[in-house]
Design a protein around this motif. Structure first.
Motif, PDB file in Angstrom:
ATOM      1  N   SER A  90       0.862  -1.175   0.000  1.00 51.32           N
ATOM      2  CA  SER A  90       0.000   0.000   0.000  1.00 51.32           C
ATOM      3  C   SER A  90       0.903   1.231   0.000  1.00 51.32           C
ATOM      4  O   SER A  90       2.068   1.165   0.408  1.00 51.32           O
ATOM      5  N   PRO A  91       0.411   2.381  -0.463  1.00 53.51           N
ATOM      6  CA  PRO A  91       1.251   3.580  -0.483  1.00 53.51           C
ATOM      7  C   PRO A  91       1.757   3.975   0.895  1.00 53.51           C
ATOM      8  O   PRO A  91       2.896   4.427   1.042  1.00 53.51           O
ATOM      9  N   ALA A  92       0.943   3.768   1.943  1.00 58.01           N
ATOM     10  CA  ALA A  92       1.370   4.136   3.294  1.00 58.01           C
ATOM     11  C   ALA A  92       2.524   3.251   3.762  1.00 58.01           C
ATOM     12  O   ALA A  92       3.501   3.731   4.352  1.00 58.01           O
ATOM     13  N   VAL A  93       2.431   1.964   3.502  1.00 57.56           N
ATOM     14  CA  VAL A  93       3.488   1.037   3.917  1.00 57.56           C
ATOM     15  C   VAL A  93       4.758   1.312   3.125  1.00 57.56           C
ATOM     16  O   VAL A  93       5.865   1.304   3.666  1.00 57.56           O
ATOM     17  N   GLY A  94       4.610   1.606   1.837  1.00 57.69           N
ATOM     18  CA  GLY A  94       5.770   1.922   1.018  1.00 57.69           C
ATOM     19  C   GLY A  94       6.461   3.188   1.478  1.00 57.69           C
ATOM     20  O   GLY A  94       7.696   3.260   1.529  1.00 57.69           O
ATOM     21  N   ALA A  95       5.682   4.209   1.847  1.00 60.97           N
ATOM     22  CA  ALA A  95       6.260   5.464   2.332  1.00 60.97           C
ATOM     23  C   ALA A  95       6.969   5.257   3.660  1.00 60.97           C
ATOM     24  O   ALA A  95       8.056   5.802   3.899  1.00 60.97           O
ATOM     25  N   LEU A  96       6.364   4.466   4.543  1.00 62.36           N
ATOM     26  CA  LEU A  96       6.981   4.184   5.836  1.00 62.36           C
ATOM     27  C   LEU A  96       8.296   3.418   5.659  1.00 62.36           C
ATOM     28  O   LEU A  96       9.297   3.726   6.301  1.00 62.36           O
ATOM     29  N   LEU A  97       8.300   2.445   4.772  1.00 61.23           N
ATOM     30  CA  LEU A  97       9.513   1.671   4.504  1.00 61.23           C
ATOM     31  C   LEU A  97      10.611   2.566   3.929  1.00 61.23           C
ATOM     32  O   LEU A  97      11.768   2.489   4.351  1.00 61.23           O
ATOM     33  N   ALA A  98      10.253   3.436   3.008  1.00 65.69           N
ATOM     34  CA  ALA A  98      11.237   4.338   2.421  1.00 65.69           C
ATOM     35  C   ALA A  98      11.799   5.301   3.467  1.00 65.69           C
ATOM     36  O   ALA A  98      13.008   5.585   3.485  1.00 65.69           O
ATOM     37  N   ALA A  99      10.942   5.792   4.360  1.00 64.47           N
ATOM     38  CA  ALA A  99      11.399   6.707   5.416  1.00 64.47           C
ATOM     39  C   ALA A  99      12.357   6.001   6.371  1.00 64.47           C
ATOM     40  O   ALA A  99      13.373   6.568   6.782  1.00 64.47           O
ATOM     41  N   CYS A 100      12.026   4.766   6.726  1.00 68.77           N
ATOM     42  CA  CYS A 100      12.903   4.003   7.638  1.00 68.77           C
ATOM     43  C   CYS A 100      14.265   3.744   6.993  1.00 68.77           C
ATOM     44  O   CYS A 100      15.304   3.872   7.649  1.00 68.77           O
ATOM     45  N   LEU A 101      14.273   3.394   5.743  1.00 68.73           N
ATOM     46  CA  LEU A 101      15.541   3.141   5.054  1.00 68.73           C
ATOM     47  C   LEU A 101      16.368   4.417   4.941  1.00 68.73           C
ATOM     48  O   LEU A 101      17.588   4.390   5.109  1.00 68.73           O
ATOM     49  N   ALA A 102      15.701   5.532   4.683  1.00 70.81           N
ATOM     50  CA  ALA A 102      16.421   6.808   4.565  1.00 70.81           C
ATOM     51  C   ALA A 102      17.008   7.216   5.909  1.00 70.81           C
ATOM     52  O   ALA A 102      18.146   7.703   5.988  1.00 70.81           O
ATOM     53  N   LEU A 103      16.250   7.012   6.991  1.00 70.54           N
ATOM     54  CA  LEU A 103      16.754   7.375   8.322  1.00 70.54           C
ATOM     55  C   LEU A 103      17.940   6.504   8.723  1.00 70.54           C
ATOM     56  O   LEU A 103      18.917   6.981   9.278  1.00 70.54           O
ATOM     57  N   SER A 104      17.846   5.210   8.457  1.00 66.55           N
ATOM     58  CA  SER A 104      18.944   4.329   8.856  1.00 66.55           C
ATOM     59  C   SER A 104      20.196   4.618   8.035  1.00 66.55           C
ATOM     60  O   SER A 104      21.307   4.547   8.547  1.00 66.55           O
ATOM     61  N   ALA A 105      20.037   4.966   6.779  1.00 64.14           N
ATOM     62  CA  ALA A 105      21.193   5.280   5.944  1.00 64.14           C
ATOM     63  C   ALA A 105      21.805   6.606   6.354  1.00 64.14           C
ATOM     64  O   ALA A 105      23.035   6.765   6.335  1.00 64.14           O
ATOM     65  N   ALA A 106      20.975   7.575   6.744  1.00 63.81           N
ATOM     66  CA  ALA A 106      21.494   8.885   7.133  1.00 63.81           C
ATOM     67  C   ALA A 106      22.141   8.828   8.511  1.00 63.81           C
ATOM     68  O   ALA A 106      23.104   9.540   8.784  1.00 63.81           O
ATOM     69  N   ALA A 107      21.636   7.989   9.391  1.00 63.84           N
ATOM     70  CA  ALA A 107      22.145   7.931  10.758  1.00 63.84           C
ATOM     71  C   ALA A 107      23.490   7.227  10.831  1.00 63.84           C
ATOM     72  O   ALA A 107      24.329   7.576  11.654  1.00 63.84           O
ATOM     73  N   GLN A 108      23.709   6.259   9.993  1.00 61.73           N
ATOM     74  CA  GLN A 108      24.937   5.471  10.078  1.00 61.73           C
ATOM     75  C   GLN A 108      25.583   5.340   8.701  1.00 61.73           C
ATOM     76  O   GLN A 108      25.363   4.356   8.001  1.00 61.73           O
ATOM     77  N   PRO A 109      26.365   6.326   8.301  1.00 62.47           N
ATOM     78  CA  PRO A 109      27.027   6.173   7.005  1.00 62.47           C
ATOM     79  C   PRO A 109      28.041   5.035   7.089  1.00 62.47           C
ATOM     80  O   PRO A 109      28.763   4.877   8.071  1.00 62.47           O
ATOM     81  N   ARG A 110      28.051   4.233   6.083  1.00 61.98           N
ATOM     82  CA  ARG A 110      28.938   3.076   6.077  1.00 61.98           C
ATOM     83  C   ARG A 110      30.239   3.439   5.371  1.00 61.98           C
ATOM     84  O   ARG A 110      30.230   4.117   4.354  1.00 61.98           O
ATOM     85  N   PRO A 111      31.365   2.958   5.910  1.00 61.70           N
ATOM     86  CA  PRO A 111      32.647   3.233   5.249  1.00 61.70           C
ATOM     87  C   PRO A 111      32.752   2.460   3.943  1.00 61.70           C
ATOM     88  O   PRO A 111      32.130   1.428   3.754  1.00 61.70           O
ATOM     89  N   ASP A 112      33.576   2.984   3.065  1.00 61.62           N
ATOM     90  CA  ASP A 112      33.802   2.332   1.778  1.00 61.62           C
ATOM     91  C   ASP A 112      34.644   1.072   2.013  1.00 61.62           C
ATOM     92  O   ASP A 112      35.770   1.142   2.517  1.00 61.62           O
ATOM     93  N   PRO A 113      34.147  -0.102   1.673  1.00 58.99           N
ATOM     94  CA  PRO A 113      34.913  -1.327   1.932  1.00 58.99           C
ATOM     95  C   PRO A 113      36.175  -1.461   1.097  1.00 58.99           C
ATOM     96  O   PRO A 113      37.054  -2.256   1.428  1.00 58.99           O
ATOM     97  N   THR A 114      36.288  -0.677   0.045  1.00 60.00           N
ATOM     98  CA  THR A 114      37.494  -0.765  -0.781  1.00 60.00           C
ATOM     99  C   THR A 114      38.579   0.200  -0.324  1.00 60.00           C
ATOM    100  O   THR A 114      39.694   0.146  -0.835  1.00 60.00           O
TER     101      THR A 114
END
Length: 85
Positions: free
Chosen positions: A6-30
């Motif tokens: 549903s659009p609401a679930v998709g928006a919530l999932l996208a927001a969660c992914l954006a927050l987790s990516a912004a909160a913890q930037p991952r180092p470049d493995p190379t």
């Protein structure tokens, strides 16, 4: 084409992914010089004592074996035919 989310679930999932990516930037493995968080090993808890019964007095155990007849008594038990059950 059927809707998977549903659009609401998709928006919530996208927001969660954006927050987790912004909160913890991952180092470049190379990148060999990339700063990574330190990993600390945790010590395991100390071993617990087994709940074994207290050991008997060896002198009393030896005296009991002597009263029974010593090792020969135990040897006779193994050589005796088994009793019918």
């Amino acid at each position: 084409m059927p809707k998977l989310l549903s659009p609401a679930v998709g928006a919530l999932l996208a927001a969660c992914l954006a927050l987790s990516a912004a909160a913890q930037p991952r180092p470049d493995p190379t990148d060999a010089r990339a700063q990574v968080p330190r990993i600390t090993a945790k010590k395991p808890p100390p071993p617990q004592a087994a709940d074994d019964p207290p050991s008997a007095d060896w002198r009393a155990a030896n005296a009991r074996v002597e009263r029974i007849g010593g090792w020969r008594s135990y040897a006779r038990e193994t050589l005796a035919p088994e009793q019918a059950r």
